[in-house]
Motif scaffolding. Sequence first.
Motif, PDB file in Angstrom:
ATOM      1  N   ARG A  61       0.840  -1.194   0.000  1.00  0.00           N
ATOM      2  CA  ARG A  61       0.000   0.000   0.000  1.00  0.00           C
ATOM      3  C   ARG A  61       0.875   1.244   0.000  1.00  0.00           C
ATOM      4  O   ARG A  61       2.003   1.230   0.496  1.00  0.00           O
ATOM      5  CB  ARG A  61      -0.894  -0.015   1.251  1.00  0.00           C
ATOM      6  CG  ARG A  61      -1.848   1.165   1.377  1.00  0.00           C
ATOM      7  CD  ARG A  61      -2.630   1.109   2.672  1.00  0.00           C
ATOM      8  NE  ARG A  61      -1.753   1.151   3.850  1.00  0.00           N
ATOM      9  CZ  ARG A  61      -2.190   1.318   5.091  1.00  0.00           C
ATOM     10  NH1 ARG A  61      -3.479   1.435   5.327  1.00  0.00           N
ATOM     11  NH2 ARG A  61      -1.341   1.340   6.096  1.00  0.00           N
ATOM     12  N   TYR A 136      -4.255  -7.353   0.983  1.00  0.00           N
ATOM     13  CA  TYR A 136      -5.012  -6.673  -0.080  1.00  0.00           C
ATOM     14  C   TYR A 136      -4.078  -6.313  -1.240  1.00  0.00           C
ATOM     15  O   TYR A 136      -4.459  -6.444  -2.412  1.00  0.00           O
ATOM     16  CB  TYR A 136      -5.685  -5.422   0.470  1.00  0.00           C
ATOM     17  CG  TYR A 136      -6.667  -4.796  -0.509  1.00  0.00           C
ATOM     18  CD1 TYR A 136      -7.989  -5.205  -0.549  1.00  0.00           C
ATOM     19  CD2 TYR A 136      -6.261  -3.794  -1.391  1.00  0.00           C
ATOM     20  CE1 TYR A 136      -8.888  -4.645  -1.447  1.00  0.00           C
ATOM     21  CE2 TYR A 136      -7.142  -3.238  -2.294  1.00  0.00           C
ATOM     22  CZ  TYR A 136      -8.454  -3.665  -2.319  1.00  0.00           C
ATOM     23  OH  TYR A 136      -9.334  -3.109  -3.216  1.00  0.00           O
ATOM     24  N   ALA A 140      -4.608  -7.435  -5.093  1.00  0.00           N
ATOM     25  CA  ALA A 140      -4.634  -6.467  -6.190  1.00  0.00           C
ATOM     26  C   ALA A 140      -3.546  -6.785  -7.217  1.00  0.00           C
ATOM     27  O   ALA A 140      -3.790  -6.730  -8.444  1.00  0.00           O
ATOM     28  CB  ALA A 140      -4.456  -5.048  -5.641  1.00  0.00           C
ATOM     29  N   ALA A 144      -4.112  -7.813 -11.106  1.00  0.00           N
ATOM     30  CA  ALA A 144      -3.543  -6.913 -12.113  1.00  0.00           C
ATOM     31  C   ALA A 144      -2.571  -7.642 -13.031  1.00  0.00           C
ATOM     32  O   ALA A 144      -2.370  -7.236 -14.185  1.00  0.00           O
ATOM     33  CB  ALA A 144      -2.850  -5.733 -11.434  1.00  0.00           C
ATOM     34  N   ALA A 175     -12.377  -6.312   0.376  1.00  0.00           N
ATOM     35  CA  ALA A 175     -12.577  -6.337  -1.073  1.00  0.00           C
ATOM     36  C   ALA A 175     -14.018  -5.992  -1.428  1.00  0.00           C
ATOM     37  O   ALA A 175     -14.281  -5.240  -2.385  1.00  0.00           O
ATOM     38  CB  ALA A 175     -12.202  -7.707  -1.620  1.00  0.00           C
ATOM     39  N   ARG A 176     -14.961  -6.527  -0.662  1.00  0.00           N
ATOM     40  CA  ARG A 176     -16.376  -6.202  -0.905  1.00  0.00           C
ATOM     41  C   ARG A 176     -16.631  -4.711  -0.757  1.00  0.00           C
ATOM     42  O   ARG A 176     -17.297  -4.085  -1.598  1.00  0.00           O
ATOM     43  CB  ARG A 176     -17.251  -6.978   0.086  1.00  0.00           C
ATOM     44  CG  ARG A 176     -18.734  -6.690  -0.027  1.00  0.00           C
ATOM     45  CD  ARG A 176     -19.499  -7.097   1.224  1.00  0.00           C
ATOM     46  NE  ARG A 176     -19.151  -6.273   2.386  1.00  0.00           N
ATOM     47  CZ  ARG A 176     -19.700  -6.407   3.594  1.00  0.00           C
ATOM     48  NH1 ARG A 176     -20.583  -7.370   3.812  1.00  0.00           N
ATOM     49  NH2 ARG A 176     -19.350  -5.607   4.589  1.00  0.00           N
ATOM     50  N   ARG A 178     -14.485  -2.058  -0.698  1.00  0.00           N
ATOM     51  CA  ARG A 178     -13.780  -1.156  -1.610  1.00  0.00           C
ATOM     52  C   ARG A 178     -14.290  -1.278  -3.041  1.00  0.00           C
ATOM     53  O   ARG A 178     -14.149  -0.340  -3.831  1.00  0.00           O
ATOM     54  CB  ARG A 178     -12.277  -1.428  -1.547  1.00  0.00           C
ATOM     55  CG  ARG A 178     -11.647  -0.929  -0.253  1.00  0.00           C
ATOM     56  CD  ARG A 178     -10.145  -1.153  -0.210  1.00  0.00           C
ATOM     57  NE  ARG A 178      -9.580  -0.559   1.007  1.00  0.00           N
ATOM     58  CZ  ARG A 178      -8.336  -0.726   1.422  1.00  0.00           C
ATOM     59  NH1 ARG A 178      -7.497  -1.490   0.705  1.00  0.00           N
ATOM     60  NH2 ARG A 178      -7.905  -0.157   2.524  1.00  0.00           N
ATOM     61  N   GLY A 179     -14.853  -2.416  -3.374  1.00  0.00           N
ATOM     62  CA  GLY A 179     -15.481  -2.594  -4.679  1.00  0.00           C
ATOM     63  C   GLY A 179     -14.529  -2.634  -5.855  1.00  0.00           C
ATOM     64  O   GLY A 179     -14.961  -2.474  -7.002  1.00  0.00           O
ATOM     65  N   GLU A 180     -13.248  -2.869  -5.594  1.00  0.00           N
ATOM     66  CA  GLU A 180     -12.264  -2.888  -6.680  1.00  0.00           C
ATOM     67  C   GLU A 180     -12.013  -4.297  -7.219  1.00  0.00           C
ATOM     68  O   GLU A 180     -11.650  -4.468  -8.384  1.00  0.00           O
ATOM     69  CB  GLU A 180     -10.937  -2.316  -6.180  1.00  0.00           C
ATOM     70  CG  GLU A 180     -11.016  -0.867  -5.742  1.00  0.00           C
ATOM     71  CD  GLU A 180      -9.732  -0.398  -5.085  1.00  0.00           C
ATOM     72  OE1 GLU A 180      -9.355   0.766  -5.325  1.00  0.00           O
ATOM     73  OE2 GLU A 180      -9.099  -1.174  -4.346  1.00  0.00           O
ATOM     74  N   HIS A 181     -12.173  -5.301  -6.359  1.00  0.00           N
ATOM     75  CA  HIS A 181     -11.849  -6.672  -6.731  1.00  0.00           C
ATOM     76  C   HIS A 181     -12.928  -7.604  -6.199  1.00  0.00           C
ATOM     77  O   HIS A 181     -13.491  -7.367  -5.131  1.00  0.00           O
ATOM     78  CB  HIS A 181     -10.490  -7.081  -6.167  1.00  0.00           C
ATOM     79  CG  HIS A 181      -9.392  -6.119  -6.463  1.00  0.00           C
ATOM     80  ND1 HIS A 181      -8.964  -5.850  -7.744  1.00  0.00           N
ATOM     81  CD2 HIS A 181      -8.653  -5.327  -5.639  1.00  0.00           C
ATOM     82  CE1 HIS A 181      -8.000  -4.950  -7.705  1.00  0.00           C
ATOM     83  NE2 HIS A 181      -7.792  -4.610  -6.434  1.00  0.00           N
ATOM     84  N   GLN A 182     -13.166  -8.670  -6.929  1.00  0.00           N
ATOM     85  CA  GLN A 182     -14.194  -9.631  -6.538  1.00  0.00           C
ATOM     86  C   GLN A 182     -13.563 -11.001  -6.321  1.00  0.00           C
ATOM     87  O   GLN A 182     -12.866 -11.519  -7.191  1.00  0.00           O
ATOM     88  CB  GLN A 182     -15.289  -9.722  -7.600  1.00  0.00           C
ATOM     89  CG  GLN A 182     -16.477 -10.564  -7.169  1.00  0.00           C
ATOM     90  CD  GLN A 182     -17.661 -10.401  -8.087  1.00  0.00           C
ATOM     91  OE1 GLN A 182     -17.637  -9.602  -9.006  1.00  0.00           O
ATOM     92  NE2 GLN A 182     -18.706 -11.165  -7.835  1.00  0.00           N
TER      93      GLN A 182
END
Length: 318
Positions: A61, A136, A140, A144, A175-176, A178-182
């Motif tokens: 991060r 996290y 990510a 990516a 993850a849920r 932040r909505g960036e990754h599922q």
Amino acid sequence: MPDSFSRHLVDPELLPMLDAFPTAVLTEAMLPGMRGRASWFPADPKDAERTDQVRRMIPGRAGDPDVEVLIYRPRGVEGSLPCILHIHGGGYVSGRADGNEAMHRPMAADLGCVIVTVEYRLAPETRFPGAVEDCYAALAWTLANAAELGVDPARVGVMGESAGGGLAASLALLARDRGEHQLAFQHLIYPMIDDRTCTRPDPHPTVGEFIWTPHNNRFGWTAILGHEPGIEGVSPYAAAARAESLAGLPPTFIATGALDLFLEENLDYARRLTREGIPTEVHVYPGAFHAFQVMRGARVAQAADRDSRAALNRFLNG
């Protein structure tokens, strides 16, 4: 009063483990020795021949140090594979990513998947949210770089045992939100998800005597939180059971032992998941205490391994 309040309930095939690994009372002075200890099980050379292992340093991060990950992939298998993001256990204060090599190599080969395992920062040197942010960052990065890794981004799930299961559950919530990754699934083995377990006035009378005790649980939670557990305001990204809602989480597998300190917090989490309509598979193994699967020859440990592998195969391969 008997010396033990639950030994008579232990599966007889697990009793030798209690003699081989007597329950310790954790202190901060013990951590260097625990962290330097070699893995209980070396990897089988035959499994090493079936898999490739790569170490990578990935960005943490913003403002945090880089994070090391280990990547396992079945040797000679082409195309995009499903992936398990694995998080090791250790009470938030110990453990290493490479300590599970004996599990990761055959799992990657047998299930036909990539495994990415995270060397997250440990407490008390790093308090919350350092560890979950490291995890996290690994999620990510994996998504990516899915094409380079040969990973199917639609089939990436998270798995962990004990504190690793707690971090896996917290990562699923993060993850849920932040909505960036599922995530495709969460696979939780006796997860450490509720700091309030060691502060309740009415503790379960037959759990937590062996391996991971109320004292050790309080030590681990205090280390990662930086304060006494059980107070108001603890983040669900530290203790997943604190989440107000579990809606929107991925399909879930939870396994625990009937004598595990985490029995009730695990069962309550499973109950809440089912009330939110989350497909949830739950297993409770009689006579089993925390980390009982170390005793590989015991039939209850073999049953737990079969159940876990079968669920992972369904998650990964349909």
